[in-house]
Design a protein around this motif. Structure first.
Motif, PDB file in Angstrom:
ATOM      1  N   TYR A  49       0.480  -1.121  -0.053  1.00 50.54           N
ATOM      2  CA  TYR A  49       0.202  -0.235   0.799  1.00 50.54           C
ATOM      3  C   TYR A  49       1.178   1.330  -0.203  1.00 50.54           C
ATOM      4  N   LEU A  50       2.424   1.043   1.100  1.00 48.03           N
ATOM      5  CA  LEU A  50       3.329   2.703   1.165  1.00 48.03           C
ATOM      6  C   LEU A  50       3.571   2.690  -0.539  1.00 48.03           C
ATOM      7  N   GLN A  51       3.355   1.858  -0.915  1.00 47.94           N
ATOM      8  CA  GLN A  51       4.343   1.581  -2.163  1.00 47.94           C
ATOM      9  C   GLN A  51       3.401   2.789  -4.025  1.00 47.94           C
ATOM     10  N   GLN A  52       2.128   1.877  -3.658  1.00 47.66           N
ATOM     11  CA  GLN A  52       1.125   2.870  -4.066  1.00 47.66           C
ATOM     12  C   GLN A  52       0.904   4.001  -3.830  1.00 47.66           C
ATOM     13  N   ASN A  83       4.899  10.015  -6.117  1.00 42.25           N
ATOM     14  CA  ASN A  83       5.566  10.706  -6.776  1.00 42.25           C
ATOM     15  C   ASN A  83       5.017  11.745  -8.234  1.00 42.25           C
ATOM     16  N   GLU A  84       4.306  12.033  -8.950  1.00 42.94           N
ATOM     17  CA  GLU A  84       3.456  11.460  -9.894  1.00 42.94           C
ATOM     18  C   GLU A  84       3.086  13.375 -10.161  1.00 42.94           C
ATOM     19  N   TYR A  85       3.039  14.148  -8.299  1.00 42.93           N
ATOM     20  CA  TYR A  85       3.050  14.774  -8.699  1.00 42.93           C
ATOM     21  C   TYR A  85       4.062  15.658  -7.606  1.00 42.93           C
ATOM     22  N   ASN A  86       4.780  14.886  -7.413  1.00 38.84           N
ATOM     23  CA  ASN A  86       6.241  15.305  -6.863  1.00 38.84           C
ATOM     24  C   ASN A  86       5.826  15.925  -5.103  1.00 38.84           C
ATOM     25  N   ALA A  87       5.436  15.122  -4.567  1.00 36.12           N
ATOM     26  CA  ALA A  87       5.212  15.697  -3.417  1.00 36.12           C
ATOM     27  C   ALA A  87       5.602  14.708  -2.805  1.00 36.12           C
ATOM     28  N   VAL A 146      10.904   4.265   4.607  1.00 36.39           N
ATOM     29  CA  VAL A 146      11.430   5.069   3.509  1.00 36.39           C
ATOM     30  C   VAL A 146      13.082   5.351   3.254  1.00 36.39           C
ATOM     31  N   GLY A 147      13.065   3.803   3.099  1.00 37.24           N
ATOM     32  CA  GLY A 147      14.220   3.401   1.880  1.00 37.24           C
ATOM     33  C   GLY A 147      14.313   4.771   0.565  1.00 37.24           C
ATOM     34  N   PHE A 148      14.885   4.942  -0.133  1.00 39.98           N
ATOM     35  CA  PHE A 148      14.729   5.928  -1.280  1.00 39.98           C
ATOM     36  C   PHE A 148      14.343   4.917  -2.465  1.00 39.98           C
ATOM     37  N   ASP A 149      15.333   3.785  -2.271  1.00 40.09           N
ATOM     38  CA  ASP A 149      14.838   3.182  -3.426  1.00 40.09           C
ATOM     39  C   ASP A 149      14.148   1.951  -3.434  1.00 40.09           C
ATOM     40  N   ARG A 150      13.212   2.304  -2.208  1.00 39.91           N
ATOM     41  CA  ARG A 150      11.789   1.502  -2.524  1.00 39.91           C
ATOM     42  C   ARG A 150      10.813   2.464  -2.271  1.00 39.91           C
ATOM     43  N   ALA A 151      10.007   3.909  -2.819  1.00 44.57           N
ATOM     44  CA  ALA A 151       9.742   4.264  -2.978  1.00 44.57           C
ATOM     45  C   ALA A 151       8.247   4.081  -2.930  1.00 44.57           C
ATOM     46  N   GLU A 152       8.574   4.829  -0.715  1.00 46.95           N
ATOM     47  CA  GLU A 152       7.280   4.358  -0.120  1.00 46.95           C
ATOM     48  C   GLU A 152       7.248   5.892   0.090  1.00 46.95           C
TER      49      GLU A 152
END
Length: 102
Positions: free
Chosen positions: A41-44, A50-54, A73-79
């Motif tokens: 869910y966090l990745q979604q 990310n789409e909104y640069n938020a 919070v790992g950058f590579d996980r995009a959560e």
């Protein structure tokens, strides 16, 4: 995001057991905190943000293990970009919870 780690529940929605107030998991939160689909869910959510640069900040009680924090919070996980960590808030709680000093 308020208590964002409560968005994934235990399958079958089991009843909570009465627990020791000094327990890490109180009031049955083992059934609703950090559930099995949390990171999915966090990745979604992260993808949408990310789409909104938020920028995202999640309130995550009952998360103190470094591995679980890094997953969130790992950058590579995009959560999430950041979380509130509550360990310092609870550090003076005694054996009977927040109403007994330590």
């Amino acid at each position: 995001m308020d208590v964002i780690n409560f968005i994934s529940k235990a399958p079958g929605l089991p009843n909570a057991t009465v627990s020791d107030p000094s327990s890490k998991y109180q009031h049955g939160c083992e059934h609703y905190a950090n559930g099995p689909q949390l990171h999915e869910y966090l990745q979604q959510i992260g993808s949408l943000m990310n789409e909104y640069n938020a920028f995202s900040v999640g309130e995550m009680p009952w998360v103190s293990e470094p591995e679980e924090i890094i997953k969130s919070v790992g950058f590579d996980r995009a959560e999430l970009n950041m979380i509130f960590n509550f360990d310092i808030v609870d550090m003076d709680h005694g054996s009977k919870g927040k109403f007994s000093p330590k």
